[in-house]
Design an enzyme around this catalytic site. Sequence first.
Site, PDB file in Angstrom:
ATOM      1  N   ASP A  65       0.828  -1.222   0.000  1.00 28.67           N
ATOM      2  CA  ASP A  65       0.000   0.000   0.000  1.00 28.67           C
ATOM      3  C   ASP A  65       0.861   1.270   0.000  1.00 28.67           C
ATOM      4  O   ASP A  65       1.670   1.471   0.893  1.00 28.67           O
ATOM      5  CB  ASP A  65      -0.888  -0.069   1.265  1.00 28.67           C
ATOM      6  N   HIS A 123      -4.091   4.450   6.534  1.00 29.19           N
ATOM      7  CA  HIS A 123      -2.973   3.943   5.734  1.00 29.19           C
ATOM      8  C   HIS A 123      -1.620   4.262   6.365  1.00 29.19           C
ATOM      9  O   HIS A 123      -1.449   5.296   7.014  1.00 29.19           O
ATOM     10  CB  HIS A 123      -3.023   4.538   4.326  1.00 29.19           C
TER      11      HIS A 123
HETATM   12 ZN    ZN Z   1      -8.193   0.953  -0.628  1.00 33.17          ZN
HETATM   13 ZN    ZN Z   2      -9.176   0.299   2.507  1.00 31.66          ZN
END
Ligand code: ZN
Ligand code: ZN
Length: 511
Positions: free
Chosen positions: A193, A367
């Site tokens: 990510d 995130h």
């Molecule tokens: Zn996502």
């Molecule tokens: Zn997500």
Amino acid sequence: MTDLKLQVIPLGGLGEFGMNMTAIRYGEDIIVVDCGMMFPDAELLGVDLVMPDLTFLKDNQAQVRAVILTHGHEDHIGAVPYFLSEIDVPVYGTAFTLALVERRLEEYDLEKEPRLIKVKPKQAIAVGPFKIEFIHVTHSIVSAVALAITTPLGVIIHTGDFKVDPTPTDNELFDLHTLADYGKRGVLLLLSDSTNSDRPGYTESERAVKPRMEEIFSRSEKRIIVSCFSSSIHRIQLVLDLAEEYGRRVAVIGRSMVSVTEIAHAHGLLSIPDGILLRPQDVMGLPPEKVAILVSGTQGEPMSALSRVAVDNHKHVSVEKGDTVVLSSRIIPGNEKSIYRVIDHMSRRGADVMYGSMNPPLHVSGHASVEEMKLVLNLVRPRYFMPIHGEYRQLTKHARLAEHLRFAGLEETFIMSEDGIVLPIIAINRNTGRLESPPEIVTRGFQAGDDGAAAFLDAARLMVIKTLEGSNHEEKTDWGVMKEKIRADLKRHIVKQTSKRPLIMPVILEV
Ligand SMILES: [Zn+2]
Ligand SMILES: [Zn+2]
């Protein structure tokens, strides 16, 4: 050995936000990781949803074996109904993720009954030549997993969306140990990510939102209206808990907010205090200081409950002078106009509207920031790296980060091949300087003493606690100093116990 090729084919989510989808092919077998959709920019006038292009998969339909889902956000599951209407394969995911998929499927009329197969973290499944293990990760949605996909040519780790939250509100920690185990055995490719690769440091824990919310609940004298993403179960739980503590009842309004809270509750992921729920039609009948309202529509979507409340066009709820309205979510670029319109309407009605960034925060990202990305790269140490989930600039930054670690890590690799790596992970409360949870010790390629790994880890944990307790306030507020002290003390301990010299990299997370 084999001469079959392993291919990783990104079908969405790279160079754009949304529509996350990656095909992995070995020989004549394909699995598809995630199947998301995208909410279009204002530039795409009149377009409601954007679906990924399935041409490649339809052309190779006979080879497609399964869809594997990492978590239940729309940018990962939103296109599943559309996908299944074209290609009928089993879909694997955690129970909560699949429940959200089912909710989407209700709006579709599929020819065949969809095959949704529930999995749990630490469980492994076999699909064609692939073995897939599910690894629990922390993210803004509950029940999120990373994938360890063992192929005949090596292991692929797909992180899904993640952050490394040392104090998640549900106490389900990121399973860094399993990730480190794979790293130790050797990983061919890491897909990770990249969303926040331009944010230095660590992303704040979900728990960081609590002080601000607490402050709002303790001082508000009228109604409190909180809007967050309906999938933010952690956040919804926080509001329910605070409402109970401060003697308010809670009304849930908006279609997605109602259905997602119901699903989470049914799966045991949301605990609703007895008698706390209030029917929307009863909101205006109770004294305002006894009411909190959870409402969907953080992005100012015109038909959402929040937007309707803002223009006094909701059947049951009005905003009155002195009410507090909380937008506990980020402003997704492109939505500024509609969000500010909602805020303007609310302000005009005399509400105190809280939004945007402040300290303590109203919202934290789901995130990883740069230090967490480094942590994952260091644990996995893949032969190949592929940044995913981001626009081009974020992918590039993440790739540079990995490259930098690789070049900086030559000496490290040498040390690691000898005695491995030890990562003490410490969550410290920014305000009190105290430990927020027991330290975690993650090791890779490190052989503990004769007493075994468990005894070593326990002793190392105590060691870290002792170091922290033995430090004065000034030292505690300087993370650089603390890291050095922890490294030195732990090193002395390890050398004494095992005569080994692993690389020790303390990670301090402020919460
Ligand atoms: Zn996502
Ligand atoms: Zn997500």
